[in-house]
Design a protein around this motif. Structure first.
Motif, mmCIF file in Angstrom:
data_model
loop_
_atom_site.group_PDB
_atom_site.id
_atom_site.type_symbol
_atom_site.label_atom_id
_atom_site.label_comp_id
_atom_site.label_asym_id
_atom_site.label_seq_id
_atom_site.Cartn_x
_atom_site.Cartn_y
_atom_site.Cartn_z
ATOM 1 N N LEU A 79 37.592 78.704 10.797
ATOM 2 C CA LEU A 79 38.097 77.922 9.948
ATOM 3 C C LEU A 79 37.373 76.344 10.328
ATOM 4 C CD1 LEU A 79 41.708 78.984 9.365
ATOM 5 C CD2 LEU A 79 39.689 79.913 8.083
ATOM 6 N N ARG A 80 36.852 75.647 9.333
ATOM 7 C CA ARG A 80 36.729 74.216 9.485
ATOM 8 C C ARG A 80 37.509 73.290 8.788
ATOM 9 N NH1 ARG A 80 31.108 73.863 7.757
ATOM 10 N NH2 ARG A 80 31.692 73.074 5.765
ATOM 11 N N ILE A 81 38.184 72.294 9.429
ATOM 12 C CA ILE A 81 38.994 71.579 8.508
ATOM 13 C C ILE A 81 38.108 70.177 8.401
ATOM 14 C CG2 ILE A 81 41.012 70.086 8.543
ATOM 15 C CD1 ILE A 81 42.383 72.513 9.751
ATOM 16 N N GLU A 82 37.970 69.759 7.190
ATOM 17 C CA GLU A 82 37.257 68.350 7.064
ATOM 18 C C GLU A 82 38.426 67.328 6.550
ATOM 19 O OE1 GLU A 82 34.149 68.855 4.325
ATOM 20 O OE2 GLU A 82 33.686 70.869 5.340
ATOM 21 N N VAL A 83 38.252 66.073 7.217
ATOM 22 C CA VAL A 83 39.397 65.245 6.731
ATOM 23 C C VAL A 83 38.444 63.773 6.585
ATOM 24 C CG1 VAL A 83 40.107 65.125 8.982
ATOM 25 C CG2 VAL A 83 41.456 63.920 6.952
ATOM 26 N N GLY A 84 38.457 63.062 5.273
ATOM 27 C CA GLY A 84 37.708 61.923 5.092
ATOM 28 C C GLY A 84 38.629 60.936 4.565
ATOM 29 N N PRO A 85 38.346 59.860 4.184
ATOM 30 C CA PRO A 85 39.067 58.869 3.478
ATOM 31 C C PRO A 85 39.597 59.073 2.340
ATOM 32 C CG PRO A 85 36.738 57.984 4.101
ATOM 33 C CD PRO A 85 36.773 59.500 4.263
ATOM 34 N N ARG A 86 38.992 60.032 1.493
ATOM 35 C CA ARG A 86 39.842 60.327 -0.003
ATOM 36 C C ARG A 86 41.135 61.399 0.454
ATOM 37 N NH1 ARG A 86 36.096 61.963 -4.740
ATOM 38 N NH2 ARG A 86 36.405 64.128 -3.889
ATOM 39 N N ASP A 87 40.734 61.954 1.492
ATOM 40 C CA ASP A 87 41.812 63.052 1.664
ATOM 41 C C ASP A 87 43.041 62.636 2.417
ATOM 42 O OD1 ASP A 87 40.076 65.225 1.223
ATOM 43 O OD2 ASP A 87 39.156 65.127 3.151
ATOM 44 N N LEU A 88 42.967 61.340 3.117
ATOM 45 C CA LEU A 88 43.970 60.682 3.662
ATOM 46 C C LEU A 88 44.818 60.176 2.485
ATOM 47 C CD1 LEU A 88 42.624 58.123 6.424
ATOM 48 C CD2 LEU A 88 43.945 60.406 6.611
ATOM 49 N N LYS A 89 44.205 59.360 1.484
ATOM 50 C CA LYS A 89 45.055 58.998 0.414
ATOM 51 C C LYS A 89 45.683 60.244 -0.350
ATOM 52 C CE LYS A 89 41.874 55.517 -0.795
ATOM 53 N NZ LYS A 89 40.611 55.351 -1.672
ATOM 54 N N GLU A 90 45.038 61.113 -0.759
ATOM 55 C CA GLU A 90 45.654 62.324 -1.480
ATOM 56 C C GLU A 90 46.387 63.182 -0.466
ATOM 57 O OE1 GLU A 90 42.504 64.292 -3.422
ATOM 58 O OE2 GLU A 90 41.816 62.073 -4.306
ATOM 59 N N LYS A 91 46.569 62.673 0.810
ATOM 60 C CA LYS A 91 47.493 63.682 1.757
ATOM 61 C C LYS A 91 46.929 65.039 1.743
ATOM 62 C CE LYS A 91 51.514 60.712 1.984
ATOM 63 N NZ LYS A 91 51.363 60.361 3.278
ATOM 64 N N LYS A 92 45.713 65.339 1.721
ATOM 65 C CA LYS A 92 45.309 66.690 1.604
ATOM 66 C C LYS A 92 44.095 66.857 2.624
ATOM 67 C CE LYS A 92 42.235 66.158 -2.190
ATOM 68 N NZ LYS A 92 40.921 66.385 -1.219
ATOM 69 N N VAL A 93 43.509 67.988 2.840
ATOM 70 C CA VAL A 93 42.228 68.310 3.715
ATOM 71 C C VAL A 93 41.399 69.473 3.067
ATOM 72 C CG1 VAL A 93 43.565 67.511 5.976
ATOM 73 C CG2 VAL A 93 43.429 69.850 5.309
ATOM 74 N N MET A 94 40.066 69.626 3.602
ATOM 75 C CA MET A 94 39.532 70.674 2.875
ATOM 76 C C MET A 94 39.433 71.896 4.279
ATOM 77 S SD MET A 94 38.410 69.658 0.102
ATOM 78 C CE MET A 94 37.023 70.741 -0.289
ATOM 79 N N ILE A 95 39.717 72.835 3.706
ATOM 80 C CA ILE A 95 39.492 74.086 4.440
ATOM 81 C C ILE A 95 38.236 74.891 4.256
ATOM 82 C CG2 ILE A 95 40.466 76.284 5.607
ATOM 83 C CD1 ILE A 95 42.909 75.312 5.514
ATOM 84 N N TYR A 96 37.340 75.423 5.196
ATOM 85 C CA TYR A 96 36.063 75.907 4.966
ATOM 86 C C TYR A 96 36.228 77.273 5.737
ATOM 87 C CZ TYR A 96 31.316 77.386 5.425
ATOM 88 O OH TYR A 96 30.123 78.004 5.691
ATOM 89 N N ARG A 97 35.870 78.434 4.806
ATOM 90 C CA ARG A 97 36.078 79.729 5.757
ATOM 91 C C ARG A 97 34.642 80.092 6.096
ATOM 92 N NH1 ARG A 97 39.992 83.690 3.149
ATOM 93 N NH2 ARG A 97 38.090 85.334 3.505
ATOM 94 N N ARG A 98 34.420 80.425 7.394
ATOM 95 C CA ARG A 98 33.123 80.723 7.828
ATOM 96 C C ARG A 98 32.491 82.073 7.520
ATOM 97 N NH1 ARG A 98 28.820 82.226 9.187
ATOM 98 N NH2 ARG A 98 27.847 82.486 10.854
ATOM 99 N N ASP A 99 33.663 82.940 6.962
ATOM 100 C CA ASP A 99 33.081 84.460 6.647
ATOM 101 C C ASP A 99 32.639 84.129 5.046
ATOM 102 O OD1 ASP A 99 35.610 83.871 5.651
ATOM 103 O OD2 ASP A 99 36.057 85.899 5.409
ATOM 104 N N THR A 100 33.236 83.664 4.114
ATOM 105 C CA THR A 100 33.060 83.541 2.601
ATOM 106 C C THR A 100 32.169 82.258 2.333
ATOM 107 O OG1 THR A 100 34.860 82.401 2.352
ATOM 108 C CG2 THR A 100 35.063 84.906 2.248
ATOM 109 N N GLY A 101 32.164 81.460 2.975
ATOM 110 C CA GLY A 101 31.560 80.225 2.747
ATOM 111 C C GLY A 101 32.458 79.144 1.976
#
Lengths: 481, 481
Positions: free
Chosen positions: B346-368
């Motif tokens: 799993l990859r977690i991406e966190v950027g300036p917009r995510d901070l504001k929205e109190k969320k993060v992105m999760i990327y799955r290596r198997d499915t993309g």
């Protein structure tokens, strides 16, 4: 049941032989000198010891590798002092099937020459440094001295770290951190107090600039070497070509260090330090079983066994290692005796009356104290008593080490102390100049110069106990177990 | 950044060589044929694999031992078939220092002859049985075939169990339980589906009555042997004198079994089965790092890095293995590429917009697939997505194995299938009588008879694909990787 015949303080060597067999720690009947079969009751605590040491090294940023067991002869010959020190002890592999190998392969006696040959391929830039690695491994030395289970075998189990740094300062900092690991884990968790000595010049690891060895004490006043850490300087990086390009764009040789906690030997000290006349006493953290439950009068009251099983599950779920000795072919007294010999820290007894009163008895292996505990409080009490036990074992061990150090004014004093404790005295020099006096010490007292302390600054007064020249150093002299 | 050049399905052998180097799984430049240096990115998952397998064995009542690496020549020669099978592959130690040893010592190629020599000292009565032991060990074989990293080395890492029972039935029950362990751990946790075959008579473990081997499939349709379990009957207990006194007071020979999951070879299958053209794909349970956090536009918004660090601590505290890639000398795209190649689930991406929205992105290596997750839900989502990923990898692998099995009616069919899949066909006999036909199969197709299935009863129809006699068995033929 056989009565124990040896007094641990007086006959500690016989006691050690007895407990290895009685507790089924290892079997010496494998049939090859210096090799033994380690049984579950030593393997389980040694696995736990590995776990604690590896976790500490990982926290310090070391990464784990698996290197081959065999080292090509040509690697082995690159560092002159190293090969001189180790070649008499190397087991050689010369044939595969009945085919002669192109090159002899050494069964690793230690792995500097394996690691650093790879370091030279991997390290390029200051950005690759510090580079901190380790492996868990068994190593082999053709010991010509008499071998002793756990203490001096021809195959033993250890961890070796191998590390590269840009500067001497950083390398030395890592050596100091190794000593902290020894203190944190070997004393903090295994309960073995040590004194760290800078070894004299004539007693360094073959190829090292400096060796710092930790010594523990046995019940009868001899020392057992615990982890040692070595400042290798550029002694290996030059022949093995371990270089990096620094910030100033110049190519430089790395400074290397290594550290070698020998698990099987530290385990010997766990046995020797904490045991008593009844048998083993394991610190709570590394006990193969931390708790044994013994049902009392279970044959008269079937609910007792049910309760004992229930307790076992509850304790297991909480993450403790627990054994239920429910066998009905032994009386409780026999079971007590057996599990005390095995060194299990806590015993829980549960009988018909306890059921009614919703309590159990907890017995502490170290103090022999017994107390009633409400069933509801059991898990908390186990954690507490386990911690108290480990602290108590540490305290006892520390007091024993402290009292073993005795000041000596002359060689007659040293003779009286060595073999029963550690003699502290003035000495001419731990550089090569003092080697002759050290030989006399060994010949006359059977003890060896362990080195000078580095944790406390000690100022030498008076004269060298041998040559009578002004003492430059305060050294410690003891017999090795 | 170097582009990947190999198609995993078409050029799986080149892909395998590429990924070993690219992901730093192992370094083949150690300088001794068949020996390699395992690097942290393979050591960490293999340590986890050991942990899962050992825990399963412990639950089944096996106790852990450490046996010597060296086996005296005389032990080795006690079982005739065993020594015939193994002696061409044994590395011999004949010297310690420059002293010739009294007896040659074998670097263990497997440890039956070490274990059973001790069993004969330990086992006395039916009360001592069943006696179930294991060790984690590295073993050595002087392979004359070409060696391949992880798949066929001269030193490899495995577990071997050695067990004694009072009756043949109990011994066979344990053999079946070994197969359950393979299913539960090698498939259930590592995601490697296998078919278990009873090996033909001519392909048994040297000294066994019967061998049951599990085969996995590679992307290009070859098989890789996974754990095998051996019914040794009384073949070893007689020469090694492993006896017990039964309830009827008669002395009897034990029935012995052994089981050998080879961790380094199973790891090869983890790499080959789950990988794709981007690189590795680790099942969540054995991934060296399960999650990588990548801060996005951290150079513009300092809070991003702070948040990424905060997330890392939170995820670590929850017991996951997590890496924060905060280096600012690489663009996020390069980091994505790198960690995908490394197989982090799993990859977690966190950027300036995510901070504001109190969320993060999760990327799955198997499915993309990528999805936004509320920060509050993160730990739960990690556990879920990790589980889904492992299940998905298992499903893909199982489908690949199933589709690789193709029915063959005659030798021409077999030729077409072997090398690209597993041929299933009628065969005269897997007893010694069929050995000649098996030789022809190997010569004409390059494939070997893997054996007959034991999990499903298969009824043979028609004729042996070679000799044309009525088929007694349904066998599977495949090329070994």
């Amino acid at each position: 049941m056989e009565q124990q015949k040896f007094d641990k303080e007086k006959d500690s060597s016989e006691w050690f032989t007895w407990i290895i067999q009685e507790a089924k720690l290892a079997d010496i009947r494998y049939g090859v000198k210096g090799f033994l079969v380690f049984q579950p009751w030593s393997v389980e605590p040694m696995e736990l010891m590995y776990k604690y040491l590896e976790a500490d090294l990982e926290r310090r940023g070391h990464k784990k590798y698996w290197y081959p067991t065999l080292i090509p002869e040509k690697n082995f010959y690159l560092e002159k002092e190293h090969v001189e020190g180790f070649s008499p002890e190397v087991f050689w592999v010369e044939k595969g099937g009945e085919t002669k190998l192109e090159e002899r392969l050494a069964l690793r006696p230690t792995s500097e020459t394996a690691f650093y040959s790879m370091f030279s391929l991997w390290l390029r830039s200051y950005k690759d440094l510090p580079f901190k690695t380790y492996q868990r491994a068994n190593v082999f030395r053709y010991e010509t001295k008499s071998t002793r289970p756990f203490l001096r075998s021809r195959e033993f189990y250890w961890i070796e770290t191998h590390n590269a740094f840009a500067t001497e300062e950083e390398a030395f900092k890592n050596v100091l951190e190794d000593m902290e690991t020894t203190k944190r884990v070997v004393f903090g968790v295994f309960g073995i107090p040590t004194i760290v000595f800078k070894r004299p010049d004539w007693d360094k690891f073959a190829g090292a600039v400096n060796t710092f060895g930790a010594d523990a004490i046995t019940p009868d006043g001899k020392v057992v070497q615990q982890p040692s850490t070595h400042m290798l300087g550029q002694n290996f990086s030059k022949p093995f070509n371990v270089k990096f390009v620094d910030r100033d764009e110049k190519e430089k040789y790395c400074y290397l260090t290594c550290y070698g906690p020998c698990i099987s030997r530290i385990f010997a000290s766990v046995v020797l330090t904490h045991g008593d006349n009844k048998g083993l006493r394991f610190p709570f953290e590394i006990a193969p079983k931390q708790i044994v439950i013994i049902p009392i009068m279970a044959e008269k009251e079937p609910k007792v066994l049910k309760k004992a099983q229930e307790l076992k599950e509850k304790i297991e779920e909480a993450g403790f290692r627990v054994e239920l000795d429910a066998g009905d072919n032994k009386r409780p007294g026999e079971k007590f005796y057996f599990w005390e010999m095995k060194g299990v820290p806590l015993r829980i007894e549960v009988g018909p009356r306890d059921l009614k009163e919703k309590k159990v008895m907890i017995y502490r292996r170290d103090t022999g104290e017994k107390k009633a505990v409400a069933e509801k409080q059991l898990l908390k009490e186990i954690a507490n008593e386990g911690r108290f036990l480990s602290e108590n074992l540490k305290k006892i061990a520390k007091a024993q080490l402290d009292k073993s150090i005795v000041d000596a004014k002359n060689i007659e004093d040293v003779k009286k102390i060595v073999g029963r404790g550690i003699a502290r005295c003035g000495f001419c020099s731990v550089e090569s100049g003092g080697a002759k006096c050290a030989e006399i010490v060994e010949k006359e007292t059977g003890g060896r110069i362990r080195g000078t302390r580095i944790d406390v600054k000690e100022k030498a007064n008076g004269k060298c106990v041998i040559c009578g020249k002004p003492a430059q150093e305060v050294v410690y002299i003891a017999k090795e177990y």
